[in-house]
Every structure is written in structure tokens, then in C-alpha cells.
Design an enzyme around this catalytic site. Structure first.
Site, PDB file in Angstrom:
ATOM      1  CG  HIS A   1      -1.824  -1.184   1.299  1.00 48.83           C
ATOM      2  ND1 HIS A   1      -3.088  -1.178   0.751  1.00 48.83           N
ATOM      3  CD2 HIS A   1      -1.633  -2.428   1.814  1.00 48.83           C
ATOM      4  CE1 HIS A   1      -3.649  -2.370   0.943  1.00 48.83           C
ATOM      5  NE2 HIS A   1      -2.785  -3.140   1.580  1.00 48.83           N
TER       6      HIS A   1
ATOM      7  CG  ASP B   1      -1.391  -6.385   3.866  1.00 50.94           C
ATOM      8  OD1 ASP B   1      -1.600  -5.353   3.200  1.00 50.94           O
ATOM      9  OD2 ASP B   1      -2.234  -6.857   4.665  1.00 50.94           O
TER      10      ASP B   1
END
Length: 428
Positions: A62, A305
Site C-alpha cells: 500500500h 501487505d
């Protein structure tokens, strides 16, 4: 001009460390051999016996830009990737705005080109605004540069929407990548529905909210022929479903995060929101099933992640703080120290899970260290121990549950396209 990296230690096909030299020119590896001769205009870098691995590939990152630049930017996130040895990463689409149109994807591709330190492959969303109601224009987004399609951050709740998404993706030979979570089964929880939740009187997220979505989706993948990839798998039931789906010949792959491999809900100290992530840390039994699934090939590779948040956001407490932790700068040292050094896996297995396997799964040009390959690699000190200190992170996010853990296996230099994009001691 060429660059020769002298006295590098590489893994051979048998997984043994051998010392050799690496010659790079034109962004490619052109020679790997002992005692390479340097011409007058060649640059020589003495690796001094450090380990050289293919650049790591992380398909679950992200970067927050656009819309969340206070948490991370493409520039800071890709510098964190470089510091961690990652030379190719894939950026999730839960930004503001979401890359759900051709125009927004074109803007994102240009922004990546202008500011990224490593290769960035942008995801497009499956549905408009990740709202789960209306499919995006798959063909237009692929043409604009989309790497794959995902609504990561939220699960696609409608089976019909997911079915039709897989049909369109399969027709374009593009993967569907899924955050698996049935929202009717999350009970607005903030941690796993287990011992920690009960101890502190918190609403828990049961394992079945993930596994029931995976079970639905593997059948849809079978019906459509789509390549279906499971994000951040976390439960023993999910591992079993993926294993059985692979045995049935369904085109399903899966990833696991370092934190789910290294921690379980019993490890959460007090109400520390740096241990809050989605999916949450599960039970010790789940953790063991993930390790076994990785070792037997049910789980294909490791992805971080990486999910940066501000200190203020994470200080809001276990219930109110956002889900997510950072992982790019600590993934290899943590796994080398706690998996390779402890004999759970070999160095070659770990390197493959972080480079070759994700590249093969998503047909990415990378993940290998051989003549003719892109000159994307990382130089690593396997011996020096140091503690994880979030204050030294180049990511804007400092939210890690691993602060204070002492590790070996720290990258010292990262090369992309034959150019040094990060070196220890410079610009930190």
C-alpha cells in the site's frame, strides 16, 4: 560502461553459497564468473563476500498515493522497498481516488514513472470505487497499464459481481486478486475471535469470515478458468481449501505475510494497535498451518501487505485504530533470522518465496539472478545483528509489532536496472 561486483556470494542450483563476480551492463547481467577482468572505464564494487540475491518481488504493498500522502507516498514507499531489498512491488488500489478508470490509471502510471525508486506495478480495482456494485472497464484499465485487478481492503461481497469479474479477467488473461472477507461474519471485530479477544472483552473476527469467501471464489475460478489469487491467507481452513482446490486443478494461488508466519494472537501484548491488522493474527494452530502450507507449496510465496499509518492513527487504541502494519524494511531480516537460522527453511527457499515464486506466479520479468536477466538484485549482510528500530525506517509508517526484535540479514545495497537505488548509510 559496465559495473563489476567483485567477491559476491550467490546461491547455486543446489542451494549452496559460492563466491563469484557479477558483471552488469545496459541494465542486464551480462556475465557471472570468477575473477572477471575490469576494463579501464568499468566501475568495480567490492561486495566483500556479502550475499547477493535476486531483487525481491512484493505483490501486496500500500503506497497510499494519491489521497493518503500523510501516511506514505510513492517516493517514500518505494525507497522503503529498496531498503528492504525489493526491486519490484505492486501497489494496491485503495487510494483516493481509486484507480478505477483509464484516466486515473494513466495518471498513476505517470506518477510512478516520475517518483518511484523501484519498479511499481499498479493494480486496478475490480469495482468502481471498490464499492462492490459495478464492475470497472477491465479492457481499458489493462490497456492503461493495470497489473491485475483487486478490491483489496474490502472483499467483493456479491458472488455475481465476482463471477462476472472473473469472466472478464479470464478473457483478458488477467488475474483476480482477492481480499477474502465476508462482511456478514466479521462482527465489527478488531482482533481474531480467540483468547486475546476474550481476555480483553473485544469483538472478534472469526476465521470462517475468510475461509467461506475463499471457498466461494475457488468454485467461481473453476467455473471461469480465471487465475484467482488469495491475499494474506491466515487460517488453517483457508489453507485446506486452497490445497484441495489445487489438487482439483483449479487455477488458484496464495500468499502469506511475514507477520502471520511469525506471530499469533497469543503474542499480542496488551492493547497495542501495532498488532492490529486485517486479517488479524490468528491462533498458534493457524500459524503452524500457514508454515506447513508454505513449506508444502500450498501457499506460493510471501508478500508483506505493507500498510503504513500515522502514529496518531495507531494511538487511537485497538478498537478505533486502522488495520495494518509496515513490512518492507524488515521482511527479509525477520524471516532469515527466525526461519533460516532456526532451520525451518533453507536460504534458497526463503529467497525463492520472496523473488522467483511471485515473479513466476504473475509472469513478472524478474526474480532471478542469471546471465541475461534484469540487473535487479540486493546485497545482504547475513552476519551483523541489529535491533529493529522504527525510527530508522525510511517509510513514513513506523507501525510495526517487531520493534526491538534483533535480526541478522540486513540489506546493504539494492540495484535496479543496474543502478544503485539504495545503499546503507546514504540518505537514511
Amino acid at each position: 560502461m559496465a559495473i563489476i561486483f567483485k567477491r559476491a556470494r550467490l546461491l547455486n542450483e543446489q542451494g549452496e553459497l559460492i563466491q563469484t563476480d557479477i558483471k552488469v551492463a545496459g541494465g542486464r547481467i551480462v556475465q557471472i564468473a570468477h575473477d572477471l577482468h575490469a576494463d579501464a572505464d568499468d566501475e568495480v564494487i567490492d561486495v566483500d563476500g556479502q550475499f547477493v540475491a535476486p531483487g525481491f518481488v512484493d505483490v501486496h504493498v500500500h503506497l497510499r498515493e494519491p489521497g493518503g500522502e500523510h501516511k506514505e507516498t510513492i517516493a517514500t514507499g518505494t525507497l522503503a522497498a529498496a531498503k528492504g531489498g525489493f526491486t519490484t512491488i505492486a501497489a494496491m488500489p485503495n487510494t483516493k481516488p481509486v484507480p478505477d478508470t483509464k484516466q486515473q490509471m494513466e495518471w498513476l502510471v505517470n506518477r510512478i514513472r516520475e517518483t518511484a525508486h523501484v519498479r511499481v506495478l499498479p493494480y486496478a480495482s475490480i469495482t468502481v470505487r471498490q464499492a462492490g456494485k459495478q464492475l470497472v472497464d477491465f479492457a481499458a484499465l489493462k490497456e492503461a497499464g493495470a497489473f491485475a485487478f483487486t478490491d483489496d481492503g474490502v472483499g467483493v461481497q456479491s458472488a455475481r459481481i465476482m463471477y462476472e469479474a472473473m469472466q472478464q479477467a479470464a478473457a483478458l488473461d488477467m488475474p483476480i486478486v482477492a481480499h477474502c472477507e465476508d462482511e456478514t461474519l466479521t462482527y465489527k471485530g478488531c482482533v481474531h475471535d480467540g483468547s486475546f479477544a476474550k481476555r480483553y472483552g473485544l469483538s472478534g473476527i472469526p476465521s470462517v469470515c475468510e475461509s467461506v469467501h475463499i471457498a466461494r471464489d475457488v468454485l467461481l475460478a473453476e467455473a471461469t478458468g480465471c487465475h484467482y489469487h488469495v491475499c494474506h491467507i491466515s487460517t488453517k481452513q483457508s489453507v485446506r481449501i486452497v490445497r484441495e482446490a489445487k489438487q482439483a486443478g483449479i487455477r488458484v494461488t496464495a500468499e502469506v505475510t511475514p507477520h502471520h508466519l511469525l506471530l499469533c494472537d497469543e503474542d499480542i501484548p496488551m492493547l497495542d494497535a501495532n498488532f492490529k491488522m486485517n486479517p488479524p493474527l490468528r491462533t498458534k494452530e493457524d500459524q503452524q498451518a500457514l508454515i506447513e502450507g508454505l513449506l508444502d507449496g500450498t501457499i506460493d510465496f510471501i508478500a508483506t501487505d505493507h500498510a503504513p499509518h500515522t502514529k496518531e492513527e495507531k494511538s487511537e487504541g485497538m478498537v478505533l485504530a486502522p488495520f495494518g502494519i509496515v513490512g518492507l524494511e524488515t521482511a527479509f531480516p525477520l524471516l532469515y533470522t527466525h526461519f533460516v537460522e532456526k532451520g525451518i527453511c533453507t536460504l534458497k527457499q526463503l529467497v525463492d518465496w520472496l523473488s522467483k515464486k511471485p515473479a513466476e506466479t504473475f509472469r513478472i520479468d524478474g526474480g532471478e539472478l542469471k546471465v541475461g536477466a534484469k540487473a535487479d538484485f540486493v546485497i545482504i549482510d547475513l552476519h551483523t545483528e541489529q535491533a529493529i528500530d522504527p525510527n530508522t525506517f525510511v517509510s513514513k509508517g513506523k507501525n510495526t509489532p517487531f520493534a526491538g526484535w534483533t535480526c541478522k540479514g540486513w540489506p546493504t545495497m539494492t540495484i535496479v536496472d543496474g543502478k544503485m537505488v539504495w545503499q546503507k548509510g546514504r540518505g537514511e
